[in-house]
Write a protein that holds these residues in place. Structure first.
Motif, PDB file in Angstrom:
ATOM      1  N   ALA A  32       0.836  -1.201   0.000  1.00 53.80           N
ATOM      2  CA  ALA A  32       0.000   0.000   0.000  1.00 53.80           C
ATOM      3  C   ALA A  32       0.871   1.252   0.000  1.00 53.80           C
ATOM      4  CB  ALA A  32      -0.929   0.001   1.213  1.00 53.80           C
ATOM      5  N   GLU A  33       1.978   1.236   0.746  1.00 57.98           N
ATOM      6  CA  GLU A  33       2.899   2.370   0.758  1.00 57.98           C
ATOM      7  C   GLU A  33       3.534   2.576  -0.607  1.00 57.98           C
ATOM      8  OE1 GLU A  33       5.775   2.520   3.896  1.00 57.98           O
ATOM      9  OE2 GLU A  33       4.343   1.753   5.358  1.00 57.98           O
ATOM     10  N   LEU A  44       2.190   1.820  -3.493  1.00 52.34           N
ATOM     11  CA  LEU A  44       1.167   2.347  -4.404  1.00 52.34           C
ATOM     12  C   LEU A  44       0.869   3.812  -4.131  1.00 52.34           C
ATOM     13  CD1 LEU A  44      -1.407  -0.596  -4.610  1.00 52.34           C
ATOM     14  CD2 LEU A  44       0.212   0.159  -6.347  1.00 52.34           C
ATOM     15  N   ASN A  45       0.917   4.213  -2.877  1.00 51.51           N
ATOM     16  CA  ASN A  45       0.634   5.596  -2.522  1.00 51.51           C
ATOM     17  C   ASN A  45       1.849   6.501  -2.768  1.00 51.51           C
ATOM     18  OD1 ASN A  45      -1.962   4.984  -1.716  1.00 51.51           O
ATOM     19  ND2 ASN A  45      -1.355   4.565   0.410  1.00 51.51           N
ATOM     20  N   GLY A  46       2.991   5.905  -3.010  1.00 42.89           N
ATOM     21  CA  GLY A  46       4.202   6.690  -3.283  1.00 42.89           C
ATOM     22  C   GLY A  46       4.835   7.282  -2.043  1.00 42.89           C
ATOM     23  N   SER A  47       4.531   6.716  -0.888  1.00 44.21           N
ATOM     24  CA  SER A  47       5.116   7.231   0.357  1.00 44.21           C
ATOM     25  C   SER A  47       6.530   6.814   0.528  1.00 44.21           C
ATOM     26  CB  SER A  47       4.306   6.739   1.569  1.00 44.21           C
ATOM     27  OG  SER A  47       2.977   7.173   1.449  1.00 44.21           O
TER      28      SER A  47
END
Length: 168
Positions: A162-163, A165-168
């Motif tokens: 998820a990180e 994909l979110n670009g964090s």
């Protein structure tokens, strides 16, 4: 009169070891005992292999063959208890079927009375019940740990994914 190619003593041992019936609890107890004995043998053989690979390999082959024979004996007796042919034990070498067949051998009860393979097995002793109970606890505990560790891995890698994909 000619003598047979095999001795009658070997034939008697075969008949005695592969005949008769054992119930589900005794099958579990023998399976756990066989597992513990095999693990202890493997530890000893590993130590011997450090000194001599050839001797270790020979001992390993002997231990595996011995384990297979004893496993076949208790498996055939368990199948006899269910009223099935002992030859069905060979299903344990079929990859997909073997994954389910051992569960069938644990779940299907034998008839209360005699069947074509002999009288019913004797009642289980306290020791048999305790060892079979330990086996079930280890089996269920192991499956539960496997199941829960899968969820833990999913949570860890799911959060990492998820990180990403979110670009964090």
């Amino acid at each position: 009169r000619s003598t047979p190619l095999y001795s009658s003593a070997a034939s008697d041992v075969y008949k005695r070891q592969f005949k008769g019936r054992i119930g589900r609890m005794r099958y579990l107890a023998w399976s756990l005992a066989l597992l513990f004995i095999f693990v202890a043998l493997m530890a000893g053989i590993s130590a011997i292999t450090l000194a001599s690979e050839t001797l270790g390999s020979i001992l390993l082959a002997g231990a595996v063959i011995g384990m297979l024979v004893v496993s076949a004996q208790i498996g055939v007796q368990r199948l006899h208890d269910m009223g099935w042919s002992g030859w069905l034990w060979l299903l344990n070498v079929v990859p997909i079927i073997s994954s389910v067949f051992w569960i069938v051998m644990l779940v299907v009860p034998g008839p209360a009375g005699s069947n074509r393979y002999g009288p019913p097995p004797p009642p289980n002793s306290l020791g048999v019940n305790l060892v079979a109970g330990i086996f079930l606890i280890l089996l269920i505990g192991g499956l539960l740990m496997l199941f829960l560790s899968g969820f833990a891995m999913l949570a860890i890698f799911g959060g990492l994914f998820a990180e990403l994909l979110n670009g964090s």
